[in-house]
Write an enzyme that holds these catalytic residues in place. Structure first.
Site, PDB file in Angstrom:
ATOM      1  N   ARG A  20       0.836  -1.201   0.000  1.00  0.00           N
ATOM      2  CA  ARG A  20       0.000   0.000   0.000  1.00  0.00           C
ATOM      3  C   ARG A  20       0.873   1.253   0.000  1.00  0.00           C
ATOM      4  O   ARG A  20       2.084   1.182   0.172  1.00  0.00           O
ATOM      5  CB  ARG A  20      -0.950  -0.005   1.212  1.00  0.00           C
ATOM      6  CG  ARG A  20      -0.215  -0.235   2.545  1.00  0.00           C
ATOM      7  CD  ARG A  20      -0.797   0.512   3.693  1.00  0.00           C
ATOM      8  NE  ARG A  20      -0.708   1.927   3.501  1.00  0.00           N
ATOM      9  CZ  ARG A  20       0.407   2.655   3.718  1.00  0.00           C
ATOM     10  NH1 ARG A  20       1.522   2.082   4.126  1.00  0.00           N
ATOM     11  NH2 ARG A  20       0.399   3.956   3.518  1.00  0.00           N
ATOM     12  N   ALA A  22       1.014   5.133  -2.168  1.00  0.00           N
ATOM     13  CA  ALA A  22       1.061   5.417  -3.608  1.00  0.00           C
ATOM     14  C   ALA A  22       2.413   5.088  -4.247  1.00  0.00           C
ATOM     15  O   ALA A  22       2.466   4.571  -5.371  1.00  0.00           O
ATOM     16  CB  ALA A  22       0.710   6.884  -3.832  1.00  0.00           C
ATOM     17  N   ALA A  23       3.502   5.384  -3.541  1.00  0.00           N
ATOM     18  CA  ALA A  23       4.819   5.105  -4.127  1.00  0.00           C
ATOM     19  C   ALA A  23       5.065   3.594  -4.182  1.00  0.00           C
ATOM     20  O   ALA A  23       5.545   3.075  -5.195  1.00  0.00           O
ATOM     21  CB  ALA A  23       5.913   5.783  -3.301  1.00  0.00           C
ATOM     22  N   ARG A  63      -6.681  -0.550  -7.496  1.00  0.00           N
ATOM     23  CA  ARG A  63      -7.099   0.592  -6.680  1.00  0.00           C
ATOM     24  C   ARG A  63      -7.156   1.810  -7.594  1.00  0.00           C
ATOM     25  O   ARG A  63      -6.215   2.071  -8.341  1.00  0.00           O
ATOM     26  CB  ARG A  63      -6.129   0.829  -5.510  1.00  0.00           C
ATOM     27  CG  ARG A  63      -6.115  -0.315  -4.514  1.00  0.00           C
ATOM     28  CD  ARG A  63      -5.313   0.057  -3.267  1.00  0.00           C
ATOM     29  NE  ARG A  63      -6.051   0.961  -2.391  1.00  0.00           N
ATOM     30  CZ  ARG A  63      -5.511   1.558  -1.321  1.00  0.00           C
ATOM     31  NH1 ARG A  63      -4.240   1.377  -1.029  1.00  0.00           N
ATOM     32  NH2 ARG A  63      -6.248   2.340  -0.550  1.00  0.00           N
ATOM     33  N   CYS A 127      -1.537   9.526   8.166  1.00  0.00           N
ATOM     34  CA  CYS A 127      -1.413   8.257   7.451  1.00  0.00           C
ATOM     35  C   CYS A 127       0.047   7.795   7.457  1.00  0.00           C
ATOM     36  O   CYS A 127       0.772   8.025   8.431  1.00  0.00           O
ATOM     37  CB  CYS A 127      -1.973   8.380   6.037  1.00  0.00           C
ATOM     38  SG  CYS A 127      -2.159   6.799   5.191  1.00  0.00           S
ATOM     39  N   ASP A 196      -1.564  10.959  -2.986  1.00  0.00           N
ATOM     40  CA  ASP A 196      -1.907   9.860  -3.901  1.00  0.00           C
ATOM     41  C   ASP A 196      -2.009  10.391  -5.318  1.00  0.00           C
ATOM     42  O   ASP A 196      -1.637   9.721  -6.271  1.00  0.00           O
ATOM     43  CB  ASP A 196      -3.203   9.193  -3.475  1.00  0.00           C
ATOM     44  CG  ASP A 196      -2.939   8.274  -2.295  1.00  0.00           C
ATOM     45  OD1 ASP A 196      -2.973   8.747  -1.158  1.00  0.00           O
ATOM     46  OD2 ASP A 196      -2.626   7.095  -2.542  1.00  0.00           O
TER      47      ASP A 196
END
Ligand code: RUB
Length: 320
Positions: A20, A22-23, A63, A127, A196
């Site tokens: 999980r 984005a990178a 996703r 996050c 994101d």
């Protein structure tokens, strides 16, 4: 195990969030395409292209929100070559280059972002963002960070990953629940979050709750920094496409005895949108820019990256 299982298993890991952020999903997708190409035993170039396209679409349909996934896949899929061997070599090279892009970007973002953090700062993050943590860790190494406030980040509690990472580096860390953000904002000198997606008009899409933090930061006049590699900028939004906000299962929010209540609806959006007016700076690997410059990043930087071998435009199917 069939060669297709490489892709199916990778897609499952992204969907279930075993991989999980984005990178990480972008890098993982690039590596998966490389591995798939490596293992594919096909001699017809046309068949090879078809299989690669299937793999790309399968990964893309995991996703919907982080454009880094789309950019990574498009980057690798812009391969060239006539023979299968040439195509494979081009894929290997592009996938490796993308992975390097990720690694180098974090280094630069840490360096540039740390410059914007003043001595004795109390920093808040939300996050678990590898880019935002690069900034915080570098600023800490430079002796500028006194304390980091990390939000829990319900429902998946990625904040736990963040506090593990920060404390393992010896960084003084305070864990708070998401609803305590405004309560503590008066103690914060700078907010640093990841991304994101950044849209063409400079809006930020990041973990649900980010926009509330930005609101509280603006009210308290606390600078709000976004750490985002250029592959987090969305070329699709340049053509009017709206970012799809992923809604995840209600199971992540409440236990079965609550979910079974008659007449109850549970909503679980994973991301939200922070308008550019709330963002002081976006720190990318090529410099710290105002959000208004997002369009230029997309045109100059990403346009160039994809033009090298001609972009193959993939659209995720079930998100349209
Ligand atoms: C993760 C999240 C992160 C960004 C940036 O959401 O919103 O802030 O992805 O992270 P999820 P990074 O846990 O749902 O994937 O800087 O590591 O790319």
């Amino acid at each position: 195990m069939s060669v297709e299982d490489i892709v199916r298993e990778a897609a499952e890991k992204i969907v279930t969030m075993e991989v999980r952020g984005a990178a990480r999903i972008a890098k993982f997708a690039a590596e998966t395409l490389k591995k798939f190409a490596e293992e594919l035993r096909v001699s017809d170039p046309k068949e090879f292209d078809e299989k690669m396209r299937w793999a790309a679409e399968t990964l893309l349909n995991t996703r919907p929100t982080a454009v880094s996934l789309y950019n990574a896949i498009n980057y690798v899929m812009s391969y060239s070559g006539e023979s299968v061997e040439d195509k494979k070599n081009s894929i290997f090279e592009r996938a490796e280059r993308f992975v390097e892009w990720v690694k180098n970007a974090h280094r630069n973002i840490g360096e540039f972002g740390a410059k914007r953090i003043k001595k004795n700062s109390v920093v808040m993050t939300h996050c678990n963002s590898s880019a935002a943590l690069s900034v915080i860790k570098e600023a800490y190494r430079q002796g500028k960070v006194e304390m980091v406030f990390a939000t829990e980040s319900r429902p998946r509690r990625q904040g736990f990953l963040t506090v593990k990472e920060l404390t393992s580096e010896g960084i003084p860390t305070t864990l708070i629940v998401d609803s305590a953000v405004r309560y503590f904002m008066s103690e914060i000198d700078c907010v640093v979050v990841g991304a994101d997606t950044i849209t063409a008009n400079g809006a930020l899409i990041n973990k649900i709750g980010t926009s509330q933090i930005a609101l509280a930061a603006k009210e308290a006049r606390v600078p709000f920094m976004v750490a985002a590699e250029t592959y987090k900028f969305s070329p699709k939004t340049l053509f009017g496409e709206l970012v799809v906000i992923e809604e995840r299962s209600a199971d992540e929010v409440a236990p079965p005895e609550i979910l079974s209540l008659k007449g109850l609806t549970v909503r679980n959006p994973a991301f939200d949108v922070t308008p550019r007016e709330y963002i002081d700076v976006i720190v990318t690997e090529i410099g710290a820019i105002p959000p208004e410059m997002a369009y230029l990043i997309i045109r100059e930087r990403l346009g160039y990256a994809f033009r090298e071998a001609g972009e193959i435009s993939l659209s995720p199917k079930h998100f349209d």
